[in-house]
Design a protein around this motif. Structure first.
Motif, PDB file in Angstrom:
ATOM      1  N   GLN A 249      -4.865  10.491  11.508  1.00  0.00           N
ATOM      2  CA  GLN A 249      -6.112   9.377  11.321  1.00  0.00           C
ATOM      3  C   GLN A 249      -5.509   8.211  10.883  1.00  0.00           C
ATOM      4  N   PRO A 250      -6.131   6.920  10.901  1.00  0.00           N
ATOM      5  CA  PRO A 250      -5.633   5.766  10.504  1.00  0.00           C
ATOM      6  C   PRO A 250      -4.943   5.752   9.243  1.00  0.00           C
ATOM      7  N   LEU A 251      -3.950   5.383   8.832  1.00  0.00           N
ATOM      8  CA  LEU A 251      -3.206   5.342   7.712  1.00  0.00           C
ATOM      9  C   LEU A 251      -2.823   3.736   7.509  1.00  0.00           C
ATOM     10  N   PRO A 252      -3.056   3.247   6.178  1.00  0.00           N
ATOM     11  CA  PRO A 252      -2.856   1.993   6.101  1.00  0.00           C
ATOM     12  C   PRO A 252      -1.314   1.659   6.161  1.00  0.00           C
ATOM     13  N   ASN A 253      -1.062   0.442   6.847  1.00  0.00           N
ATOM     14  CA  ASN A 253       0.331   0.052   6.988  1.00  0.00           C
ATOM     15  C   ASN A 253       0.687  -0.572   5.433  1.00  0.00           C
ATOM     16  N   PRO A 254       2.085  -0.322   4.899  1.00  0.00           N
ATOM     17  CA  PRO A 254       3.112   0.322   5.345  1.00  0.00           C
ATOM     18  C   PRO A 254       3.415   2.000   4.908  1.00  0.00           C
ATOM     19  N   SER A 255       2.329   2.578   4.735  1.00  0.00           N
ATOM     20  CA  SER A 255       2.593   3.956   3.928  1.00  0.00           C
ATOM     21  C   SER A 255       3.094   4.923   4.781  1.00  0.00           C
ATOM     22  N   ALA A 256       2.707   4.878   6.174  1.00  0.00           N
ATOM     23  CA  ALA A 256       3.566   5.686   7.001  1.00  0.00           C
ATOM     24  C   ALA A 256       5.002   5.139   7.644  1.00  0.00           C
ATOM     25  N   VAL A 257       5.239   4.085   7.505  1.00  0.00           N
ATOM     26  CA  VAL A 257       6.919   3.431   7.665  1.00  0.00           C
ATOM     27  C   VAL A 257       7.507   3.870   6.441  1.00  0.00           C
ATOM     28  N   LYS A 258       7.016   3.793   5.310  1.00  0.00           N
ATOM     29  CA  LYS A 258       7.896   3.926   4.343  1.00  0.00           C
ATOM     30  C   LYS A 258       8.301   5.371   3.889  1.00  0.00           C
ATOM     31  N   TYR A 259       7.345   6.137   4.475  1.00  0.00           N
ATOM     32  CA  TYR A 259       7.739   7.710   4.380  1.00  0.00           C
ATOM     33  C   TYR A 259       8.574   8.038   5.237  1.00  0.00           C
TER      34      TYR A 259
END
Length: 291
Positions: A249-259
Motif C-alpha cells: 500500500q502507499p508508503l511515504p517516500n523515502p521509507s521504502a528506498v532507505k530500507y
C-alpha cells in the motif's frame, strides 16, 4: 546549464539517534556517482526529508556533498519552500557554498494562484545567479503549476529546467512551449521513458538509488534510436519503479528506498518522524522486490 539526464534525489542518511550520519553520506555519494551513474544529486529535496531538516543541517549537507562529489557530478540544493523570503535567503546561502543549482518546489499549504507562483519564482530568480529547477508536484503541494506559468518562467534566464510530476501531457506542453535549452525532467520514475518520448530531457529519480545503471542504459538506448531495447529496460524496471511507492500500500517516500538500500548493503539508517519505516508486511514486499 545541463544537469545531465539521470539525477538522483538523494536520501539523507541518519544514525540510530536520527542525526545525519556523515560517514554513511560519504559512502552514499561515492556509490551513487560511481556505481549508479548519477550525473547529478539533489540534496535535501523531498527524498532527502527536507521538511524535517533544519536550515543549518541543509547547509551542512550542501557543503558536504559538494566537497565529496568533487566535480564528479552536479550538486543541486533543495532550497524551495512556501515562504518566498526564506527561499531567497536559503538559495543565496547555497550559492555562496558553491552548489551547481537549486531545486525550488511549488509553494505548499498556502496554495497561491498562478500569478502568485510566477511572482514567487521570479522573485527568487532575481536574487541569485544560480541555475534554478522548478518542481511541480501537485500530489504533495495541493496545487499544480500550469504549463503556461512554467513557460512564462522559462523566459527568465536562470530558470533553466523543471521537475514535472503532474502528467505526461504537462511534460509535452512544457517541452513544446519552452526554448530548446530549457529542460523538462520527469519526477516519476515510471514515466521516465514516456517523458523522453514527448520531449522530456531526463529523470530526477528515487529508483536510481538502486537501478541507476540500468536506467542510464535505458535512456542511452532511447537516445541512440533503439526504442525496442529502451522499452525492454522500462518493462524490467517497472516493478521497482512502482513498488517503491506501492508496497503493498502507499508508503511515504523515502521509507521504502532507505530500507531497500539497507537490503543492498548500503546502510543509510531509517527516517525521521512523522515518517515511519516499513512495517513487517511492507518490509517483506520490499525484500521480494529488490533481492
Amino acid at each position: 546549464m545541463d544537469f545531465g539526464r539521470l539525477i538522483t534525489a538523494m536520501v539523507t542518511p541518519y544514525d540510530k539517534e536520527g542525526e545525519i550520519d556523515w560517514e554513511a553520506a560519504s559512502r552514499l555519494v561515492d556509490y551513487l556517482i560511481e556505481e549508479q551513474k548519477s550525473e547529478g544529486l539533489v540534496v535535501c529535496g523531498t527524498t532527502g526529508e527536507s521538511p524535517t531538516l533544519s536550515d543549518e543541517e541543509k547547509l551542512q549537507m550542501f557543503s558536504f556533498v559538494l566537497e565529496k562529489a568533487a566535480g564528479r557530478c552536479k550538486v543541486i540544493a533543495g532550497t524551495g519552500s512556501y515562504n518566498t523570503k526564506h527561499s531567497i535567503e536559503l538559495t543565496q546561502k547555497a550559492e555562496k557554498i558553491g552548489v551547481d543549482g537549486a531545486l525550488l518546489v511549488v509553494p505548499y499549504y498556502n496554495k497561491p494562484n498562478q500569478e502568485g507562483l510566477y511572482l514567487h519564482f521570479s522573485a527568487i530568480a532575481a536574487e541569485t545567479k544560480l541555475p534554478l529547477i522548478l518542481y511541480n508536484v501537485p500530489s504533495r503541494t495541493g496545487i499544480s503549476m500550469s504549463a503556461n506559468t512554467t513557460i512564462r518562467l522559462a523566459e527568465i534566464p536562470n530558470i533553466v529546467a523543471t521537475k514535472e510530476c503532474a502528467s505526461l501531457d504537462q511534460v509535452a506542453l512544457i517541452a513544446a512551449g519552452c526554448p530548446d535549452d530549457f529542460h523538462v525532467y520527469s519526477g516519476d520514475d515510471a514515466s521516465a521513458l514516456p517523458a523522453l518520448a514527448v520531449g522530456g530531457h531526463g529523470i530526477i529519480s528515487v529508483a536510481s538509488h538502486l537501478e541507476g545503471t540500468r536506467m542510464t542504459d535505458m535512456i542511452s538506448a532511447y537516445l541512440s534510436g533503439n526504442v525496442q531495447l529502451a522499452g525492454q529496460y522500462h518493462r524490467e524496471l517497472l516493478p521497482i519503479f512502482k513498488g517503491l511507492f506501492e508496497c503493498p500500500q502507499p508508503l511515504p517516500n523515502p521509507s521504502a528506498v532507505k530500507y531497500a538500500l539497507e537490503l543492498r548493503g548500503i546502510n543509510v539508517g531509517s527516517v525521521r518522524l512523522p515518517l515511519t519505516p516499513p512495517n513487517e508486511a511492507e518490509a517483506e514486499f520490499i525484500r521480494k522486490l529488490v533481492l
